[in-house]
Each structure stands twice: as C-alpha cells, then as structure tokens.
Design a protein around this motif. Structure first.
Motif, PDB file in Angstrom:
ATOM      1  N   LEU A  59      -8.135 -11.216  -6.878  1.00 44.40           N
ATOM      2  CA  LEU A  59      -7.530  -9.881  -8.173  1.00 44.40           C
ATOM      3  C   LEU A  59      -7.448  -8.034  -7.697  1.00 44.40           C
ATOM      4  O   LEU A  59      -7.934  -8.386  -6.808  1.00 44.40           O
ATOM      5  CB  LEU A  59      -8.742  -9.747  -9.015  1.00 44.40           C
ATOM      6  CG  LEU A  59      -9.022 -11.782  -9.813  1.00 44.40           C
ATOM      7  CD1 LEU A  59     -10.504 -11.785 -10.785  1.00 44.40           C
ATOM      8  CD2 LEU A  59      -8.050 -11.974  -9.860  1.00 44.40           C
ATOM      9  N   ASN A  60      -6.507  -7.651  -8.647  1.00 46.00           N
ATOM     10  CA  ASN A  60      -6.465  -6.546  -8.328  1.00 46.00           C
ATOM     11  C   ASN A  60      -7.414  -5.672  -9.494  1.00 46.00           C
ATOM     12  O   ASN A  60      -8.224  -7.155 -11.011  1.00 46.00           O
ATOM     13  CB  ASN A  60      -5.362  -5.807  -8.629  1.00 46.00           C
ATOM     14  CG  ASN A  60      -4.586  -6.211  -7.455  1.00 46.00           C
ATOM     15  OD1 ASN A  60      -4.972  -5.511  -6.397  1.00 46.00           O
ATOM     16  ND2 ASN A  60      -3.189  -6.932  -8.156  1.00 46.00           N
ATOM     17  N   GLU A  61      -8.396  -4.316  -9.692  1.00 54.63           N
ATOM     18  CA  GLU A  61      -8.892  -3.951 -10.594  1.00 54.63           C
ATOM     19  C   GLU A  61      -7.728  -4.577 -12.180  1.00 54.63           C
ATOM     20  O   GLU A  61      -7.277  -4.200 -12.393  1.00 54.63           O
ATOM     21  CB  GLU A  61      -9.536  -2.616 -10.322  1.00 54.63           C
ATOM     22  CG  GLU A  61     -11.001  -2.721  -9.300  1.00 54.63           C
ATOM     23  CD  GLU A  61      -9.917  -2.117  -8.071  1.00 54.63           C
ATOM     24  OE1 GLU A  61     -10.351  -1.036  -7.020  1.00 54.63           O
ATOM     25  OE2 GLU A  61      -8.596  -1.996  -7.794  1.00 54.63           O
ATOM     26  N   GLY A  62      -9.311  -4.599 -12.877  1.00 56.66           N
ATOM     27  CA  GLY A  62      -8.616  -5.084 -14.436  1.00 56.66           C
ATOM     28  C   GLY A  62      -7.898  -6.388 -14.261  1.00 56.66           C
ATOM     29  O   GLY A  62      -7.655  -7.070 -15.528  1.00 56.66           O
TER      30      GLY A  62
ATOM     31  N   CYS B 121       1.195  -0.831   0.093  1.00 59.09           N
ATOM     32  CA  CYS B 121      -0.072  -0.206   0.015  1.00 59.09           C
ATOM     33  C   CYS B 121       1.008   0.935  -0.024  1.00 59.09           C
ATOM     34  O   CYS B 121       2.154   1.738   0.400  1.00 59.09           O
ATOM     35  CB  CYS B 121      -0.647  -0.320   1.080  1.00 59.09           C
ATOM     36  SG  CYS B 121      -1.675  -1.286   1.684  1.00 59.09           S
ATOM     37  N   GLU B 122       0.337   2.168  -0.164  1.00 59.25           N
ATOM     38  CA  GLU B 122       1.189   3.402  -0.781  1.00 59.25           C
ATOM     39  C   GLU B 122       0.787   4.014   0.845  1.00 59.25           C
ATOM     40  O   GLU B 122       1.824   5.040   1.500  1.00 59.25           O
ATOM     41  CB  GLU B 122       0.370   4.171  -1.444  1.00 59.25           C
ATOM     42  CG  GLU B 122       0.737   4.027  -3.508  1.00 59.25           C
ATOM     43  CD  GLU B 122       0.147   5.070  -4.261  1.00 59.25           C
ATOM     44  OE1 GLU B 122      -0.602   6.362  -3.329  1.00 59.25           O
ATOM     45  OE2 GLU B 122       0.248   4.823  -5.295  1.00 59.25           O
TER      46      GLU B 122
ATOM     47  N   ASN C 219      -5.087   2.536  -0.998  1.00 57.71           N
ATOM     48  CA  ASN C 219      -4.132   2.645  -2.579  1.00 57.71           C
ATOM     49  C   ASN C 219      -3.132   1.512  -2.986  1.00 57.71           C
ATOM     50  O   ASN C 219      -1.694   2.088  -2.871  1.00 57.71           O
ATOM     51  CB  ASN C 219      -2.780   3.828  -2.838  1.00 57.71           C
ATOM     52  CG  ASN C 219      -4.461   5.236  -3.062  1.00 57.71           C
ATOM     53  OD1 ASN C 219      -5.884   4.826  -3.455  1.00 57.71           O
ATOM     54  ND2 ASN C 219      -3.663   6.296  -2.824  1.00 57.71           N
ATOM     55  N   CYS C 220      -3.407   0.313  -2.501  1.00 54.50           N
ATOM     56  CA  CYS C 220      -2.578  -1.199  -3.025  1.00 54.50           C
ATOM     57  C   CYS C 220      -3.159  -1.553  -3.608  1.00 54.50           C
ATOM     58  O   CYS C 220      -3.502  -2.000  -4.202  1.00 54.50           O
ATOM     59  CB  CYS C 220      -3.677  -1.650  -0.996  1.00 54.50           C
ATOM     60  SG  CYS C 220      -3.612  -0.779   0.653  1.00 54.50           S
ATOM     61  N   GLN C 221      -2.075  -2.837  -3.650  1.00 53.30           N
ATOM     62  CA  GLN C 221      -2.077  -3.963  -4.451  1.00 53.30           C
ATOM     63  C   GLN C 221      -1.774  -5.681  -3.992  1.00 53.30           C
ATOM     64  O   GLN C 221      -0.897  -5.292  -3.546  1.00 53.30           O
ATOM     65  CB  GLN C 221      -0.590  -3.808  -6.239  1.00 53.30           C
ATOM     66  CG  GLN C 221      -1.397  -2.540  -6.803  1.00 53.30           C
ATOM     67  CD  GLN C 221      -2.846  -2.891  -7.625  1.00 53.30           C
ATOM     68  OE1 GLN C 221      -2.246  -3.597  -8.899  1.00 53.30           O
ATOM     69  NE2 GLN C 221      -3.625  -1.615  -7.652  1.00 53.30           N
TER      70      GLN C 221
ATOM     71  N   GLY D 274     -15.440  -5.759  -4.177  1.00 51.17           N
ATOM     72  CA  GLY D 274     -15.925  -4.827  -3.353  1.00 51.17           C
ATOM     73  C   GLY D 274     -15.235  -4.107  -2.308  1.00 51.17           C
ATOM     74  O   GLY D 274     -15.459  -3.294  -2.262  1.00 51.17           O
ATOM     75  N   PHE D 275     -14.127  -4.563  -2.642  1.00 54.11           N
ATOM     76  CA  PHE D 275     -12.919  -3.558  -2.171  1.00 54.11           C
ATOM     77  C   PHE D 275     -11.814  -2.689  -2.887  1.00 54.11           C
ATOM     78  O   PHE D 275     -12.925  -3.096  -4.118  1.00 54.11           O
ATOM     79  CB  PHE D 275     -11.797  -4.693  -0.806  1.00 54.11           C
ATOM     80  CG  PHE D 275     -11.543  -5.548  -1.778  1.00 54.11           C
ATOM     81  CD1 PHE D 275     -10.320  -5.546  -1.751  1.00 54.11           C
ATOM     82  CD2 PHE D 275     -11.982  -7.145  -1.599  1.00 54.11           C
ATOM     83  CE1 PHE D 275      -9.187  -6.324  -3.497  1.00 54.11           C
ATOM     84  CE2 PHE D 275     -11.487  -7.058  -2.854  1.00 54.11           C
ATOM     85  CZ  PHE D 275     -10.044  -7.440  -3.344  1.00 54.11           C
ATOM     86  N   GLY D 276     -11.731  -2.383  -2.771  1.00 55.96           N
ATOM     87  CA  GLY D 276     -10.401  -2.237  -4.078  1.00 55.96           C
ATOM     88  C   GLY D 276     -10.347  -0.668  -4.016  1.00 55.96           C
ATOM     89  O   GLY D 276     -10.671   0.703  -3.452  1.00 55.96           O
ATOM     90  N   ASN D 277      -9.342  -0.195  -4.973  1.00 57.08           N
ATOM     91  CA  ASN D 277      -8.923   1.284  -5.422  1.00 57.08           C
ATOM     92  C   ASN D 277     -10.266   2.246  -6.498  1.00 57.08           C
ATOM     93  O   ASN D 277      -9.942   3.368  -6.261  1.00 57.08           O
ATOM     94  CB  ASN D 277      -6.860   0.908  -5.987  1.00 57.08           C
ATOM     95  CG  ASN D 277      -6.340   1.125  -5.069  1.00 57.08           C
ATOM     96  OD1 ASN D 277      -6.745   1.395  -4.330  1.00 57.08           O
ATOM     97  ND2 ASN D 277      -5.761  -0.109  -5.995  1.00 57.08           N
ATOM     98  N   ALA D 278     -11.096   1.195  -6.792  1.00 55.94           N
ATOM     99  CA  ALA D 278     -11.850   1.727  -7.578  1.00 55.94           C
ATOM    100  C   ALA D 278     -13.511   1.656  -7.019  1.00 55.94           C
ATOM    101  O   ALA D 278     -14.569   1.882  -7.753  1.00 55.94           O
ATOM    102  CB  ALA D 278     -11.699   1.564  -8.866  1.00 55.94           C
ATOM    103  N   SER D 279     -13.413   1.478  -5.883  1.00 55.56           N
ATOM    104  CA  SER D 279     -14.626   1.730  -4.614  1.00 55.56           C
ATOM    105  C   SER D 279     -14.505   2.433  -4.448  1.00 55.56           C
ATOM    106  O   SER D 279     -14.049   4.029  -3.943  1.00 55.56           O
ATOM    107  CB  SER D 279     -14.520   0.230  -3.657  1.00 55.56           C
ATOM    108  OG  SER D 279     -13.569   0.628  -2.799  1.00 55.56           O
TER     109      SER D 279
END
Length: 363
Positions: free
Chosen positions: A355-358, A73-74, A79-81, A319-324
């Motif tokens: 998975l990460n988004e995408g 995470c940043e 802002n994580c992967q 449901g989680f993630g940087n684009a939620s």
C-alpha cells in the motif's frame, strides 16, 4: 450570584484543563504471561520472552536495493509510490485495512467495529518534535488524514508500545474519551487525567470490542520515553507487544515494532495460521550498525521469515514510506526495494499487498 460563581469556576477549570480521573483496569486472564528482567537492581522491568535470541536465518549481503519497475521515485529511493499490481486475495475475512503511514492503521470489521492501531497523526510529542526540527531530515511528511467524522466512529484505540513514533499524547486529546484504549502494562500513567477508559494488558490477555476479540501478544522489542543518555529510570517500565484481532474465526495480526525471534511461532501455535499480517520491514540499521538494533527491528528478510512462521495468508508491510521518519533506514523507501529483492530471492509463496499511505484494501 451562585450561578455566576459556578460559571466563573467552570470557565477557570476549562482554561486550566482540570483533571478528570481516568478509568484504568488491568485485564485479568489465566493465560496472561509477563516476563521480568533479571538485571540487577530492576525487579519490576519487563523483558522479552527470548531476550538472548539473535540467530537470523537470512541476511541480505549484496545488491540489496536493486531498481524495481514497480516503484516510481522522484529521486534515488526517495519520495516514491508503489505502482505495481498487487495480488488478488479473496479471503472473505471482512477486514478492511487503511494504512495511514508509518505504523498507523485504521481497521474496520464486517460487524462495524472501527479500531485505530498506533495512531500518530503528526510529529513527535514535545519536546522531541522541537529537537527534531533542529536536526534536518527527522520531521515526517504529514500522514494520510482520517477526518473528524470518521475518527468519531472509533470504538477502540490500541497501542503496541510507548515509543514516540507509536504513541502521541496530542492524538489522544483529539480522539477524546469515547473510544476505549487498550494498552500494555504500565502504559496508563502516560495518559493525562481527562477521563479516558484504559485497559492495561499483559501478553495473551484478551478484551472484546463488539464482536471482535482483541488479544495482546508478545513482540521482541523494548520501551522507554526519556531520551537522555544514562538516565534509565523508565527503561522497560512499560510492556510492549503486538495485537491479534479475531472476528468470527478470522484473524488479523499487527506485529508492532519487533525483531525476529521464536515468538512468531508461539503466536501461530496459539491462533493457528493468521489470515492477515501487518508486518514491519523498516527502521533497521545496516550490517555495520550495532547488533542490538536488528534484535528489536525486523529487516525485510526477517519479516518474510516471520510471515512463514506465522502462517500468514497475506501480508501488508509497513514502516517505510513518505510519512515515515526514516529512522535507521537508508531512504524513505529503501526497505521496500529490499523487500522486493528478498521476496524474489526467497521465493515466498505468501502474497504481499503493498500500500501507499492512505491506501486501503479489503480482505
């Protein structure tokens, strides 16, 4: 002269967005189940199958978000992967799953069907997007792009329920009238009249798209579209649910927004062990928040128990993630940290693919 008049009226119609009636069909099936509320004054409002259920088998109470070497995470859980190694799953179902972000998935089958699940490509519809811009922190980062050529291959679009983070009118305008839209009961009236083909479905009804049977199944949630306190005229006027996709004997389950309840065991009783489960783990409040919110959104530990109830052979969380929109969660990735902790604590043997988004995975 008549030709010029015709061109003139066509041009005016295009500019004004003339209405074309939608083709709306209610899918009939002897297995159909609909539960209506017994609340006074509402005879046509939908209800959950287990509306009073609130007995949760497991609840994380301390150290729920420990650090994980599998997540970078940043900042603190933001802002994580996911950088860990996912388990190898060779189930040979032919399902290819792409997570676009939040609750949106692109599903491809072995026989070539392409299905979009709860696509929301941008922010909320107007006017909520406008209101969210005034409230710092409620706009999402842009989700993964699909591309026009890929979108054009879509055969069907399914929606789990009417809430803004699962259904966006701007997206159906982009998707157009080529795909068939499968939706819960009462949903079609939210589509603009532009010639869409819409199938409204009750729980346990089915519709075939190519060689894929698509079944609408229960969830433990609610519905509304009007966010004004004490204005209840659309509360639970549309149904909600999840989807089971069945292709040549293999099954994939998308739960939709849902709380934990016995409905998961009911779904397994109908379809047997589920090959691939897409389960929500976020959008929940803490233990100090109103009890009703957990009733309609699974915590990570609820999702783990649900995966056991369903007999899932593999699970993909969402449901989680940087684009939620971080609705009800601590940060963009806190739910994933909690999942990693509870998977270990509950010693689940079911493989979870993160998975990460995408990102995409074939099963």
């Amino acid at each position: 002269m008549k030709q010029y008049i015709a061109i003139f009226f066509i041009s005016i119609c295009m500019l004004a967005g003339c209405a074309t009636p939608n083709r709306i069909t209610r899918v009939d099936d002897s297995n159909a189940i609909v539960v209506y509320t017994d609340e006074s004054g509402y005879e046509d409002r939908f209800s959950n199958m287990y509306d009073s259920f609130m007995a949760y088998p497991v609840t994380c109470t301390e150290d729920c978000y420990p650090a994980s070497a599998d997540i970078e995470c940043e900042s603190d859980m933001q802002n994580c992967q996911f950088v860990g190694n996912n388990p190898t799953v060779n189930s040979h179902t032919g399902f290819n799953v792409t997570w676009l972000g939040h609750a949106s998935f692109l599903l491809n089958t072995a026989s070539g069907e392409q299905i979009l699940i709860d696509p929301v490509f941008g922010q909320f519809d107007w006017p909520v997007n406008w209101a969210f811009r005034l409230a710092e922190g409620f706009s999402r980062n842009e989700p993964a792009e699909v591309g026009e050529d890929k979108l054009a291959q879509t055969d069907a679009v399914v929606y789990s329920h009417i809430h803004y983070d699962h259904f966006n009118k701007a997206d159906i305008a982009e998707l157009g009238t080529k795909p068939e839209y499968l939706v819960p009961l009462g949903f079609a009236e939210h589509f603009p009249n532009r010639g869409y083909t819409i199938k409204e479905m009750a729980w346990y009804t089915s519709k075939k798209t190519g060689k894929t049977a698509i079944h609408f199944v229960p969830a433990h949630h609610f519905s509304n579209r009007i966010w004004v306190p004490y204005l209840y005229e659309d509360d639970n006027a549309t149904l909600w649910g999840g989807w089971v996709f069945e292709h040549e004997g293999n099954t994939l389950f998308f739960a939709g927004d849902t709380g934990y309840s016995p409905h998961f065991k009911d779904i397994k009783a109908r379809f047997g062990d589920i090959d691939v489960c897409l389960l929500p783990i976020a959008s929940y409040f803490s233990e100090t928040s109103p009890k009703w919110y957990r009733k309609v959104h699974t915590t990570p530990e609820d999702a783990i128990v649900a995966s056991q109830d369903l007999g899932c052979k593999v699970v993909v969380p969402w449901g989680f993630g940087n684009a939620s929109w971080m609705m009800g969660d601590k940060t963009s990735h806190s739910a994933l940290f909690r999942l990693m902790k509870m998977k270990q604590q509950l010693n689940t043997t079911i493989p979870w693919v993160i998975l990460n988004e995408g990102g995409q995975v074939s099963f």
